[in-house]
Structures are given as C-alpha cells and as structure tokens.
Design an enzyme around this catalytic site. Structure first.
Site, PDB file in Angstrom:
ATOM      1  CB  CYS A 270     -22.478 -18.777  -7.913  1.00  0.00           C
ATOM      2  SG  CYS A 270     -23.649 -19.244  -6.648  1.00  0.00           S
TER       3      CYS A 270
ATOM      4  CE  LYS B 242     -27.154 -24.979 -12.896  1.00  0.00           C
ATOM      5  NZ  LYS B 242     -27.693 -23.769 -12.271  1.00  0.00           N
TER       6      LYS B 242
ATOM      7  CG  HIS C 283     -21.126 -21.343 -10.822  1.00  0.00           C
ATOM      8  ND1 HIS C 283     -20.929 -22.056  -9.662  1.00  0.00           N
ATOM      9  CD2 HIS C 283     -22.426 -20.943 -10.790  1.00  0.00           C
ATOM     10  CE1 HIS C 283     -22.057 -22.099  -8.975  1.00  0.00           C
ATOM     11  NE2 HIS C 283     -22.985 -21.433  -9.632  1.00  0.00           N
TER      12      HIS C 283
ATOM     13  CD  GLN D 291     -26.438 -21.901 -16.631  1.00  0.00           C
ATOM     14  OE1 GLN D 291     -27.407 -21.873 -17.402  1.00  0.00           O
ATOM     15  NE2 GLN D 291     -26.584 -21.867 -15.324  1.00  0.00           N
TER      16      GLN D 291
ATOM     17  CG  ASP E 253     -19.351 -25.479 -15.262  1.00  0.00           C
ATOM     18  OD1 ASP E 253     -20.429 -26.041 -15.529  1.00  0.00           O
ATOM     19  OD2 ASP E 253     -19.222 -24.616 -14.378  1.00  0.00           O
TER      20      ASP E 253
HETATM   21  N1  PMP Z   1     -21.399 -23.978 -13.266  1.00  0.00           N
HETATM   22  C1  PMP Z   1     -22.276 -23.117 -13.810  1.00  0.00           C
HETATM   23  C2  PMP Z   1     -21.886 -22.363 -15.030  1.00  0.00           C
HETATM   24  C3  PMP Z   1     -23.533 -22.960 -13.237  1.00  0.00           C
HETATM   25  O1  PMP Z   1     -24.398 -22.107 -13.777  1.00  0.00           O
HETATM   26  C4  PMP Z   1     -23.870 -23.716 -12.090  1.00  0.00           C
HETATM   27  C5  PMP Z   1     -25.228 -23.565 -11.426  1.00  0.00           C
HETATM   28  N2  PMP Z   1     -25.671 -22.254 -11.285  1.00  0.00           N
HETATM   29  C6  PMP Z   1     -22.921 -24.596 -11.577  1.00  0.00           C
HETATM   30  C7  PMP Z   1     -21.709 -24.705 -12.184  1.00  0.00           C
HETATM   31  C8  PMP Z   1     -23.206 -25.423 -10.370  1.00  0.00           C
HETATM   32  O2  PMP Z   1     -24.222 -26.328 -10.602  1.00  0.00           O
HETATM   33  P1  PMP Z   1     -24.880 -27.150  -9.404  1.00  0.00           P
HETATM   34  O3  PMP Z   1     -25.187 -26.152  -8.317  1.00  0.00           O
HETATM   35  O4  PMP Z   1     -26.088 -27.759 -10.001  1.00  0.00           O
HETATM   36  O5  PMP Z   1     -23.873 -28.157  -8.953  1.00  0.00           O
END
Ligand code: PMP
Length: 405
Positions: free
Chosen positions: A363, A225, A122, A202, A199
């Site tokens: 993203c 999440k 991401h 997910q 990270d």
């Molecule tokens: N890493 C991953 C794999 C994600 O799916 C996301 C959110 N889509 C993020 C990081 C970022 O999370 P946040 O926007 O809640 O900080």
C-alpha cells in the site's frame, strides 16, 4: 529479557502447523496476532455483557456503558492524552485519517492551500488528503526521502509555506521500517503554527507513544496492529482542535437535540462517534493494551530490535540480497529483494516453509515507484518471534533463490 515460551503460549494461532511445518508468522506489519486474553474478552462480552450503550437504563446497558468508557480511559492513559474527550473510537487508522482530512479539511483547507505529506506514506495517508485537496482546489506537497529511507528534513523545511494548513506524516514506515523524527517535525511545524497528524499505525506497537510529550495535534492507530481485534481504532486529537471541527458522520449518539429545522451536536468525544459503536472490540483493545503494557513497550522494542539485527545480518550473508530501508532508526521491518526474482514468486516458495511474509507494494505504490521496483518481500517481527524462526526464513530464502534464479 522476555519469557518467550510463556509469551508464545499466550497466542493460540502460533501453535499450528502450515503445510506440516510450524507456522512462522512474519507479517506483523499487516496485522499481528491476538493473545488468548483478548479472545477471551470478546467471548465474555458476547456471552455475558452484550448490550447497546449510553441510552439504556437497564442493567446490561449500564454495565456495557461503564466498561466502554473505562476502556476510553485506558487508551487515554496508554498514550498519555490530557483528557478522555480527546480519544475518539474509529474503525482504524484509515477511518481516523479520513475523519481528520474531511472534517479539519472542510473547516480549514481552502483554495490554493497546501497539505504536506511524505513520499513514504501508506495509501491511507495519501488518498484522503488528495480527495480533500481535489475538493477544495488545494495542493499536496511531498517530502522526499534519501535512498536509505530517511526523510530529507531540509526539503521538508523548504516545503513549509504560509499556505501550509496541515502536515500528515507516518511515525514508522510500513514498507521501510524507518522511524521518523516526528518530534523534530512537529516542533518545526508548530514554529510555523501548522498542526501535525501522525499516522501511528506502525508506531503504536513498537515505541512508547506520549502524545503530550510529542505535542502532536492528531495521532491515529489501528487496534489490529497492537494485538487487538480488527475493526477498531483510535483518533487522538487535541481538544481545542477537535472542538473547532465539524462532525464527520451524522446519526445517533453525535447529537444533543434534533428537529427537522436544526440539529445541535454532542460534546466530545461523542460528536465524532455517530451510530452504535463497536463495544466488543473496544473492550478487546483495552485488554490488548493492558497486555502490552504488562510486557512493557521498552522491553518489546529492545527484543524486536535484536531480532531485526539478527535477521539483517543473516540475510546480508546471502548473495544478491537488496535491502530497501536502511535508516539508522528502524523498527522491526525488513524489506528486501533477492536478485531480480519477482517478490510474489519468492513469497510463494517461502510460504511453503510455513513462513508468512508479505510481498507486493505494501500500500505504498509511490514509494515503490521511487525505487523503480514492483514491490518487496517484507518480514516484520513481533515480540513473540524468535531467532530460530528467522533461521527458517533464511533457509526458505536460500531455497527460493536456488529454485528461481
Ligand atoms: N498507515 C500505515 C503506516 C499502515 O501500515 C497501515 C496498515 N498497513 C495503515 C496506515 C492503515 O491501517 P488500517 O488498514 O488498519 O486502517
């Protein structure tokens, strides 16, 4: 297995109609919905307990402080950290990764050094590393993945060098659903004395996470999440590493003493928690973790895996469907395209069936560039979803295909 009617009744947002049709919420990888008990926790906090914490001697402040620190214990237990000092409250995964990139990077990354990430990250696990690499004159190395969305582990081993300072990798890909073999990656990294950041945005809501068993050095996730409010998240870090890292933000709470000449910093975890924390959402997150624990992550994973299999099977029956991410170990995320139809166009028609799917690059633009596509349609499931809802998605996809082809 799960009492799905009872579970669905816990989520008030699911009870509504969209365009006169029952809401089918399949955008859980972007954010999932909140059970009533989490909403009630927020209302109760602001109705009866709201107060700034740690510095007050009055009743409400002490009560809020105790609740806040109890929540830290709950998070510690949830991911099986060794100590609650290793649990830092942040705004979410993005802030947690930025904290590590800036703080660890300031201390340990120097000119000519290397940081390893993967090609399925991401943007939150790419850009913070790019920023620190640019600042320090270091290099970003990227682990490639195969067509099916599994990481190329041989290529990963070849990327490791004496200059590698940290490896930052996603537990589960938000765009492909791949569950990465993070334990194996951590083992290989540690054999070379390289710390690993996971990270977990997910990963946290779909698999049991035991940070001591994984032996990861950092694990980041967002409350929103895992059925908790937005604006709250966690950085787990090993105490010995966090102790060596300089503070990220300066301000109240993170200090021991301040004079104009010199400031001394607070102990963990407060060293990394400058300013008034998000107490209400911390309590909301604690409630969400308790709720998930009660249902059981193993049960959740099994149930969601069933939904994934059913949806994959049903979508496969439609001609010209292309799947992105067909790894053997997958979380309940399906990314697909219908022939040459643009995902936005398909998403708009699917939406009119009351079905919320996400369309776009999720993203993960570099990942889309690898597949040479503008984006995908992504359906991501939670334990409150049902096979009947998947049937609605299938009808919507068929209609979109018929209208747009
Ligand atoms: N890493 C991953 C794999 C994600 O799916 C996301 C959110 N889509 C993020 C990081 C970022 O999370 P946040 O926007 O809640 O900080």
């Amino acid at each position: 297995m799960l009492d799905i009617n009872k579970i669905r009744a816990d989520f008030p947002i699911l009870q509504q109609n969209i365009y006169g049709k029952p809401l089918v919420y399949f955008d859980n990888a972007a954010t999932n919905q909140k059970p009533q008990c989490v909403i009630d926790t927020l209302v109760n906090y602001y109705t009866h307990e709201n107060s700034n914490i740690h510095r007050g001697v009055h009743y409400l402040s002490q009560k809020a402080t105790i609740a806040f620190e109890n929540a830290r214990e709950t998070v510690k237990t949830f991911i099986n950290a060794k100590s609650s000092s290793e649990i830092i409250f942040t705004r979410g995964t993005t802030e947690s990764i930025n904290l590590v990139a800036q703080s660890f990077g300031k201390k340990f990354i120097n000119q000519g050094d290397e940081v390893i990430i993967s090609a399925m990250e991401h943007h939150s696990n790419i850009v913070p590393w790019q920023m620190i690499c640019e600042e320090k004159g270091a290099f970003l190395k990227v682990i490639p993945f195969f067509e099916n969305g599994e990481l190329d582990l041989d290529a990963f081993e070849n990327l490791i060098s004496a200059k590698t300072r940290i490896i930052a990798i996603t537990h589960v890909s938000n765009a492909l659903g791949t569950i990465n073999p993070i334990k194996e990656i951590i083992k290989k990294a540690h054999a070379n004395n390289i710390p690993v950041l996971i990270d977990g945005a997910q990963g946290i809501a779909h698999t049991d996470v035991d940070v001591q068993e994984l032996d990861c050095d950092f694990y980041c996730f967002s409350g929103h999440k895992i059925y908790a409010p937005m604006g709250i998240g966690i950085l787990y870090g090993k105490e010995e590493l966090l102790n060596q890292m300089p503070p990220y933000h300066g301000g109240g709470e993170m200090i021991k003493t301040v004079t104009f000449e010199k400031t001394t910093y607070n102990d963990l975890p407060f060293k990394f928690e400058a300013g008034t924390p998000n107490v209400g959402d911390v309590l909301g997150m604690e409630k969400a973790l308790q709720y998930v624990k009660e249902i059981g992550l193993e049960n959740i994973a099994k149930y969601e895996d069933n939904l994934l299999k059913y949806a994959t099977e049903k979508l496969s029956e439609i001609e010209d469907i292309r799947f992105f991410g067909t790894a053997e170990h997958k979380s309940a995320v399906i990314s697909f395209l219908i022939g040459n139809i643009h995902p936005f166009d398909a998403g708009t028609i699917i939406d009119h069936f009351g079905v919320a799917v996400r369309t776009g690059h999720h993203c993960a633009q570099p990942l889309m560039d690898i597949y040479k596509i503008p984006g995908t349609i992504r359906a991501s499931f939670a334990f409150y979803n049902t096979k009947e809802e998947i049937d609605v998605l299938i009808t919507a996809v068929k209609k979109a295909k018929q209208m747009l082809e």
